[in-house]
Design an enzyme around this catalytic site. Structure first.
Site, short mmCIF file in Angstrom:
data_model
loop_
_atom_site.label_atom_id
_atom_site.label_comp_id
_atom_site.label_asym_id
_atom_site.label_seq_id
_atom_site.Cartn_x
_atom_site.Cartn_y
_atom_site.Cartn_z
N TYR A 1 0.61 -1.31 -0.03
CA TYR A 1 -0.02 -0.45 0.40
C TYR A 1 1.05 1.51 0.20
CZ TYR A 1 -0.10 1.81 5.11
OH TYR A 1 0.34 2.15 6.15
N ARG B 1 12.27 -0.23 4.63
CA ARG B 1 10.93 -1.31 5.20
C ARG B 1 9.85 -1.98 4.10
NH1 ARG B 1 8.38 -2.19 10.37
NH2 ARG B 1 5.39 -2.47 9.97
N GLY C 1 6.81 -2.92 18.37
CA GLY C 1 5.81 -2.10 18.63
C GLY C 1 4.94 -1.46 20.03
N ARG C 2 3.56 -2.20 19.68
CA ARG C 2 2.92 -3.09 20.92
C ARG C 2 4.01 -3.48 21.99
NH1 ARG C 2 -1.25 -6.96 17.89
NH2 ARG C 2 0.99 -7.01 17.11
N CYS D 1 -4.63 -6.67 22.50
CA CYS D 1 -6.63 -6.81 22.74
C CYS D 1 -6.86 -5.30 21.78
CB CYS D 1 -6.53 -6.59 24.54
SG CYS D 1 -5.42 -4.20 24.83
N CYS E 1 -2.92 2.71 25.30
CA CYS E 1 -3.17 1.26 25.07
C CYS E 1 -3.88 0.89 26.44
CB CYS E 1 -1.35 1.17 25.32
SG CYS E 1 -1.17 -0.22 26.43
N ALA F 1 -15.77 -4.08 52.25
CA ALA F 1 -15.50 -3.19 52.69
C ALA F 1 -16.59 -2.71 53.32
CB ALA F 1 -15.22 -2.25 51.07
#
Length: 646
Positions: free
Chosen positions: A175, A225, A323-324, A352, A367, A460
């Site tokens: 892309y 890349r 990355g993450r 996630c 995050c 509590a």
């Protein structure tokens, strides 16, 4: 601890650029930029935090060479001289922490938002629809191509003027401008840039490298890349990148950053889910490394530092890009070197997909496990707290986050948990989504590292809380599950709620519910050999999920043979099964040996209401699911914001 990661922590070099270790911050879109596409204070704080955490090289995500063809709103650009001062401030902030920094320069080509934002026509190798917008591009002419090449040349001059240490050129994932020329499925030209041959596909990349080298000379580091394998029908074959690599080195590439897959709106094949496995692109990186004499960077689900170390130790790559994991814990590199408790205290990414879905939902990368990501400026400051004695009611993720953060800020913290163990709803979530377990373990260790007074088996109750003399009480008791009152719900083969410790008897299981846990429980049951159907009354299953993770769960349900019905009406449970009416259908019975009424989670204000009424002079706050369903990301965000405001 550094002895455990000698390859990751060894100094390295890309061209003339010396790096303190072999860990690269992978280029990721954040959307933190200004409306003009310049680095904002938020951008600077984000990358400075990763540099302070010890990463060797920061790679800034897609930075456009043409302001009229942005990839995203809030994306960065170096297509005009006015952008240079802001980029220079970013570079200086990263350099102040000892890291190197480079931007990834791109022309969005067929996949930019130029038509929507500026009324211009997208350009690509052929008349092809965008993966991201669906809008077709025009086939770029020779004259237009010359203009694009000149934009790359001018942008790299600004890269050097801003003080960057190098530049990464984006030609991956089939892309944007260069990547789509390299993709046979998108490049259908018939001239010398044709996609049907290696020589045609690579030509525009070689010409771009030529103009870049003409501008910056032979000594300015240039990384490329590129996808090792596109993993899509009619895409570039697995050996293609290795075939091209020597030609690209000859044209001036100092290092290869080998990714994989192609993009779609949810970056499905590019940013991979937990089901896809680890180290996805290592084979492609190794193939390139075997044919060139320049460094190769491997990227893609290298979440486990031990795996990343092994990739380098085995000679499969020279650097790893994370990355993450560096969104989850910017201090990961220096923890591997022994800081802050060492590698065992790295906050883990739980796959996630919040970082991806937040781009779609909130136009900014966030995050779930690290609420400071994207919010360093407002949540990262440290000031002496006003409150001194804090009581936390509830030992789930929200309560644990509040407890360790408050204790670290200097408060005297008592945590009351009515059960005999910590974790709350996250304990069950670990059973249905195993990637959650490392985060729970990290939370427990983090609390253990502080002076939090943890009291298990202690509810509590107002008198118990009053006796502790709190200045502030934080209620983190979670939500409660509400199960629909259906005729037949008392039958012995019906389970009210989800109990991960008990798999229902019988082969055919019907799960009624739409929440995330119901979807994940279906996956657990199907994996255990059950024939599973999911009945959803709402318009969408798992509304708590973002689009990317929901799609991944759909794929998983499909592979496991789970049938899913949305927008249906469940009227009763019978001894034979579930009486229901499918969307646009007629009433019928779905046979079942066991039925699970998953129910829904609603905020539970019971404890907070009692404490507020019984302790009129005490400030009572509510966080996490007790305030409103927010999952892990809501728990951590609530906790961080509360403690930052004390």
């Amino acid at each position: 601890m550094s002895a455990g990661f000698p390859h990751l922590l060894a100094p390295g070099r890309i061209g003339a650029m010396e790096l303190r270790n072999r860990i690269v911050l992978s280029p990721m879109e954040t959307m933190y930029g200004t409306p003009e596409g310049h680095p904002s204070e938020r951008t600077v704080a984000h990358f400075a935090a990763r540099a302070a955490g010890g990463v060797g090289l920061v790679t800034v995500g897609a930075t456009g060479v043409d302001p009229l063809h942005p990839e995203t709103p809030g994306g960065l650009q170096l297509g005009e001289d006015a952008a240079v001062p802001a980029h220079r401030r970013l570079v200086e902030a990263v350099h102040a922490h000892g890291a190197r920094i480079q931007p990834q320069i791109v022309h969005a080509g067929p996949d930019g938002l130029g038509p929507e934002m500026f009324g211009v026509t997208s350009l690509g190798p052929s008349v092809i629809p965008s993966y991201l917008t669906g809008r077709p591009s025009a086939e770029v002419t020779r004259e237009q191509l010359a203009t694009v090449l000149d934009q790359f040349r001018a942008a790299v001059a600004r890269v050097r003027e801003a003080g960057y240490d190098g530049v990464e050129l984006h030609a991956a994932h089939g892309y944007m401008f260069l990547g789509s020329f390299l993709a046979p499925q998108r490049n259908r030209r018939g001239d010398r840039y044709r996609g049907s041959s290696v020589e045609g596909r690579i030509r525009v990349v070689l010409e771009t490298l030529t103009v870049i080298r003409a501008e910056v000379g032979p000594d300015f580091p240039v990384t490329l890349r590129i996808s090792g394998y596109e993993r899509v029908a009619a895409g570039r074959p697995i050996h293609d990148t290795a075939t091209m690599a020597p030609l690209l080195v000859e044209a001036g590439v100092d290092a290869f950053h080998v990714s994989g897959g192609v993009i779609d709106r949810l970056v499905t094949g590019m940013v991979n889910g937990a089901d896809d496995g680890d180290g996805l692109n290592v084979g492609g990186a190794a193939a390139v490394r075997e044919v060139v004499d320049v460094p190769v960077i491997a990227v893609g689900r290298l979440h486990d530092p031990a795996l990343a170390e092994r990739v380098l130790a085995e000679g499969r790559a020279d650097f790893v890009a994370l990355g993450r994991p560096l969104l989850a814990d910017p201090d990961l590199p220096r923890k591997l070197a022994g800081w802050g408790g060492g590698a065992a205290r790295v906050r883990p990414c739980i796959s996630c997909e919040t970082c991806i879905d937040s781009l779609e939902e909130r136009l900014a990368a966030e995050c779930a496990v690290n609420p400071l990501t994207g919010h360093d400026l407002e949540l990262g400051r440290t000031t002496p707290p006003v409150a001194r004695r804090l009581v936390v009611a509830g030992g789930g993720p929200a309560g644990l986050e509040v407890a360790w953060r408050a204790a670290e800020a200097g408060l005297d913290v008592v945590l009351l948990e009515r059960s005999d163990r910590l974790g709350g709803a996250l304990l069950d979530a670990c059973a249905v989504h195993p990637e959650n377990r490392p985060y729970l373990d990290w939370l427990l260790a983090r609390v253990g590292d502080t002076a939090v007074d943890v009291r298990l088996g202690s509810a509590a109750e107002p008198e118990a809380v009053r006796s502790l003399g709190p200045d502030l009480v934080v209620v983190a008791t979670g939500g409660r599950v509400v199960v629909p009152a259906l005729p037949g719900s008392e039958l012995p083969h019906v389970a009210a709620g989800i109990d991960p410790r008990r798999v229902p008897d019988g082969r055919r299981v019907v799960v009624v519910g739409e929440r995330m846990a119901a979807v994940e429980w279906c996956e657990v049951l199907a994996t255990a050999g059950r024939q599973v159907a999911l009945l959803v009354a709402g318009a969408e299953m798992a509304p708590e999920f973002g689009a990317k993770r929901r799609t991944e769960h759909m794929d998983r349900l499909d592979r496991l043979g789970v049938t899913v019905h949305v927008g249906c009406v469940v009227s009763a449970v019978t001894t034979e099964g579930v009486a229901w009416t499918p969307a646009h259908g007629t009433p019928r019975v779905l046979p079942a040996d066991a039925v699970v009424l998953a129910g829904g989670v609603v905020p539970d204000s019971h404890v907070a209401d009692r404490l507020t009424a019984a302790l009129p002079g005490v400030d009572v706050r509510v966080v996490g699911d007790a305030a409103g369903l927010g999952l892990i990301r809501g728990a951590t965000s609530d906790a961080a914001r509360l403690v930052a405001a004390l």
